[in-house]
Design a protein around this motif. Structure first.
Motif, PDB file in Angstrom:
ATOM      1  N   LEU A 153      33.214  31.348  45.763  1.00 29.97           N
ATOM      2  CA  LEU A 153      33.826  31.981  47.061  1.00 29.97           C
ATOM      3  C   LEU A 153      34.007  33.356  46.944  1.00 29.97           C
ATOM      4  N   MET A 154      33.061  34.088  46.526  1.00 30.43           N
ATOM      5  CA  MET A 154      32.954  35.519  46.279  1.00 30.43           C
ATOM      6  C   MET A 154      33.036  36.017  47.686  1.00 30.43           C
ATOM      7  N   PRO A 155      33.818  37.294  47.998  1.00 30.90           N
ATOM      8  CA  PRO A 155      34.668  37.633  47.266  1.00 30.90           C
ATOM      9  C   PRO A 155      36.136  37.220  47.364  1.00 30.90           C
ATOM     10  N   VAL A 156      36.443  36.067  48.101  1.00 32.68           N
ATOM     11  CA  VAL A 156      37.725  35.634  48.295  1.00 32.68           C
ATOM     12  C   VAL A 156      38.575  35.511  46.965  1.00 32.68           C
ATOM     13  N   ILE A 157      38.110  34.828  46.190  1.00 23.38           N
ATOM     14  CA  ILE A 157      38.900  34.460  44.764  1.00 23.38           C
ATOM     15  C   ILE A 157      39.086  35.728  44.086  1.00 23.38           C
ATOM     16  N   PRO A 158      38.283  36.707  43.868  1.00 23.54           N
ATOM     17  CA  PRO A 158      38.729  38.050  43.167  1.00 23.54           C
ATOM     18  C   PRO A 158      39.601  38.634  44.139  1.00 23.54           C
ATOM     19  N   LEU A 159      39.537  38.440  45.258  1.00 20.06           N
ATOM     20  CA  LEU A 159      40.409  39.329  46.315  1.00 20.06           C
ATOM     21  C   LEU A 159      41.949  38.976  46.368  1.00 20.06           C
ATOM     22  N   ILE A 160      41.949  37.460  46.021  1.00 21.04           N
ATOM     23  CA  ILE A 160      43.398  36.774  45.872  1.00 21.04           C
ATOM     24  C   ILE A 160      43.964  37.422  44.626  1.00 21.04           C
ATOM     25  N   GLY A 161      43.066  37.260  43.359  1.00 19.64           N
ATOM     26  CA  GLY A 161      43.636  37.734  42.446  1.00 19.64           C
ATOM     27  C   GLY A 161      44.200  39.199  42.156  1.00 19.64           C
ATOM     28  N   ILE A 162      43.447  40.050  43.162  1.00 18.71           N
ATOM     29  CA  ILE A 162      44.117  41.573  43.280  1.00 18.71           C
ATOM     30  C   ILE A 162      45.175  41.547  44.008  1.00 18.71           C
ATOM     31  N   ALA A 163      45.359  40.762  45.005  1.00 20.08           N
ATOM     32  CA  ALA A 163      46.541  40.692  45.947  1.00 20.08           C
ATOM     33  C   ALA A 163      47.706  40.451  45.149  1.00 20.08           C
ATOM     34  N   PHE A 164      47.461  38.978  44.483  1.00 13.69           N
ATOM     35  CA  PHE A 164      48.611  38.590  43.890  1.00 13.69           C
ATOM     36  C   PHE A 164      49.215  39.430  42.444  1.00 13.69           C
ATOM     37  N   SER A 165      48.175  40.225  42.024  1.00 12.55           N
ATOM     38  CA  SER A 165      48.436  41.117  40.808  1.00 12.55           C
ATOM     39  C   SER A 165      49.371  42.357  41.387  1.00 12.55           C
ATOM     40  N   ILE A 166      48.871  42.915  42.311  1.00  9.92           N
ATOM     41  CA  ILE A 166      49.472  43.892  43.117  1.00  9.92           C
ATOM     42  C   ILE A 166      50.899  43.613  43.594  1.00  9.92           C
ATOM     43  N   TRP A 167      51.001  42.381  44.118  1.00  6.21           N
ATOM     44  CA  TRP A 167      52.241  41.912  44.440  1.00  6.21           C
ATOM     45  C   TRP A 167      53.212  41.729  43.576  1.00  6.21           C
ATOM     46  N   LEU A 168      52.932  41.286  42.402  1.00  5.36           N
ATOM     47  CA  LEU A 168      53.704  41.126  41.069  1.00  5.36           C
ATOM     48  C   LEU A 168      54.104  42.398  40.574  1.00  5.36           C
ATOM     49  N   ILE A 169      53.021  43.344  40.627  1.00  3.86           N
ATOM     50  CA  ILE A 169      53.593  44.628  40.219  1.00  3.86           C
ATOM     51  C   ILE A 169      54.752  45.439  40.808  1.00  3.86           C
ATOM     52  N   THR A 170      54.786  45.096  42.234  1.00  2.42           N
ATOM     53  CA  THR A 170      55.850  45.678  42.766  1.00  2.42           C
ATOM     54  C   THR A 170      57.397  45.048  42.455  1.00  2.42           C
ATOM     55  N   TYR A 171      57.216  44.126  41.936  1.00  3.82           N
ATOM     56  CA  TYR A 171      58.359  43.296  41.428  1.00  3.82           C
ATOM     57  C   TYR A 171      59.102  43.722  40.102  1.00  3.82           C
ATOM     58  N   LEU A 172      58.114  44.491  39.537  1.00  5.23           N
ATOM     59  CA  LEU A 172      58.524  45.019  38.064  1.00  5.23           C
ATOM     60  C   LEU A 172      59.617  46.026  38.315  1.00  5.23           C
ATOM     61  N   LYS A 173      60.561  46.059  37.153  1.00  6.60           N
ATOM     62  CA  LYS A 173      61.567  46.892  37.164  1.00  6.60           C
ATOM     63  C   LYS A 173      61.175  48.329  36.984  1.00  6.60           C
ATOM     64  N   PRO A 174      62.102  49.431  37.553  1.00 10.53           N
ATOM     65  CA  PRO A 174      61.620  50.910  37.525  1.00 10.53           C
ATOM     66  C   PRO A 174      61.459  51.309  35.984  1.00 10.53           C
TER      67      PRO A 174
END
Length: 477
Positions: A416-437
């Motif tokens: 499912l290129m590029p859908v699967i890698p885009l999901i990985g990118i989106a989730f990773s960036i989303w999780l990054i925003t929840y990291l502490k200062p």
């Protein structure tokens, strides 16, 4: 619009064909499919089950710790498929560093490699602290008393503590890795088998003591708590990344690595989900011991003997995580040194054991210092942002390379290129925003240090800059 010559030079890339033609540099090819899978499972299953699951359930997510693992697992699976494609295409030590260098350019490869040196070393320290917590529990059950400074949480209380067991564990793994990859992998495979048996015992025995009332309220900290928990446990579901750094020590990396990546993640996620259901069903989240959750849960239902057995199994089993991530940091460091981005003095290997002994001892000592003097929470905050950025880089790179070089022979193709890698990118960036200062602050400091080193040393000494593209990596005695 095509990039300017200056921009192409700045983002110079290491040709994939050149990577393919490199000599293995003294590393021994000795790992088969199941040994690679064992290393992956060994890296994924560990602190997440035996230490962090209880801590996150108690402090951050409640019973929704299961959701935390599922969120982290979805992001990890999307990235795992991207790693699998690269593992079959570029079967070389270095993992995300090597993939980024080949596709997105030297500066990207450098900074991902530089970040992972810190992240993997910190993970070793976090896991060693987690094992130390189970040692403390087991000694208490056996009525063995040791001085507080050997077992207390470092940095808490009135005194100054040194987590001696965590220090010794880091040094022990460095010693084992220096014995040679064949002997080390044999140890890893046996211990992973023991660990899986212990986890299955937890699931089967604990299922008889689940009380549905313990699942209420399911989101005591809100859905945001589950997401925050996901960003905390994320490093517990990506051991395949560190496992892929052992590509040059696989007997058939192009065929075996993609399978090992997917197998290890699938096995681990099933076990994680079942253990989370059992843990939060046996005890209300407010009563879960954040340091030794599973052992304490069995003690609470009148099975202290089983709790002690789990503690002993956890001590043995979590050692495999130390093995996988110390293997990862040493092989990334080795690759960066071989490429000239770090002094090639580090890339020397032992003449008979064929392992980078200098790097391994340095990584063991540094992780021991972190484990000995930082509490587990502060050490864990060092671990996630670089890994998430590495996932972003790998997912972006697999898309870019698929469209830039569709002709390359790929042992595995991300579906499912590029859908699967885009999901990985989106989730990773989303999780990054929840990291502490505080995590961002530490990352910024490390990033600045890396920037100085890159422009002061690495860019000028890179083999792409010097024109020496086929370095030897002589052994060291």
């Amino acid at each position: 619009m095509p990039a300017s010559p200056a921009m192409r030079e700045f983002f110079r890339r290491k040709p994939i064909e050149l990577i393919e033609d490199e000599s293995p540099g003294g590393l021994q090819r000795a790992l088969g499919l199941w040994q690679l899978t064992a290393i992956g499972v060994g890296g994924i299953i560990g602190a997440g089950i035996f230490a962090l699951a209880g801590s996150v359930a108690h402090d951050t997510a409640g019973p929704a710790v299961l959701i935390s693992f599922l969120i982290a697992g979805v992001a990890s699976a999307a990235a795992a498929l991207s790693y699998a494609e690269f593992a079959g295409l570029i079967p070389k030590a270095g993992s995300a560093y090597t993939y980024g260098y080949a596709v997105l350019g030297e500066p990207v490869g450098w900074f991902i490699g530089w970040d992972l040196l810190l992240e993997y070393t910190a993970i070793v320290a976090v896991v060693a602290i987690g094992i130390s917590g189970y040692i403390s529990f087991l000694l208490e059950q056996l009525d063995i008393s040791l001085p507080d400074w050997m077992l207390g949480a470092p940095g808490t209380g009135d005194g100054h503590y040194v987590d001696l067991f965590a220090v010794l564990l880091c040094l022990l793994i460095a010693f084992l890795l220096n014995r040679g990859i064949k002997a080390a992998a044999r140890f890893e495979t046996v211990v992973v088998g023991i660990k899986i048996v212990v986890v299955l015992v937890v699931i089967v025995a604990g299922a008889f003591y689940i009380e549905s009332g313990n699942y209420s309220p399911y989101f005591p900290f809100g859905f945001g708590g589950a997401v925050t928990g996901a960003s905390t446990v994320f490093f517990a579901v990506f051991g395949y990344d560190a496992m892929s750094t052992a590509a040059e020590e696989s007997v058939d990396a192009k065929r075996h690595l993609p399978k090992a990546i997917l197998l290890s993640l699938a096995i681990s996620m099933v076990l994680y989900v079942l253990v989370c259901l059992v843990l939060t069903g046996m005890q209300h989240y407010t009563e879960i011991n954040p340091k030794s959750g599973l052992s304490s849960a069995f003690e609470s239902v009148g099975l202290p003997g089983l709790g002690s057995l789990i503690a002993a199994g956890a001590i043995v089993g979590i050692m495999t995580v130390l093995f996988t991530f110390m293997l990862g940091v040493t092989r990334i460091w080795y690759s960066m040194s071989r490429d000239g981005l770090l002094p090639q003095w580090f890339a020397k290997t032992h003449p008979t054991r064929h392992v980078p002994t200098r790097i391994t001892w340095i990584a063991g000592i540094v992780s021991a210092v972190i484990a000995g003097f930082l509490p587990i929470g502060e050490a864990a905050e060092l671990t996630n942002i670089g890994i998430l950025l590495a996932f972003v880089v790998v997912c972006v790179a697999v898309i870019v390379l698929r469209y830039r070089r569709p002709d390359l022979p790929r042992g595995f193709r991300t579906p499912l290129m590029p859908v699967i890698p885009l999901i990985g990118i989106a989730f990773s960036i989303w999780l990054i925003t929840y990291l502490k200062p505080e995590t961002w602050a530490r990352f910024a400091i490390w990033f600045v240090i890396g920037t100085v080193i890159y422009f002061a040393y690495s860019r000028r000494h890179s083999l792409l800059a010097t024109g020496n593209r086929s370095p030897g990596t002589p052994s060291v005695r």
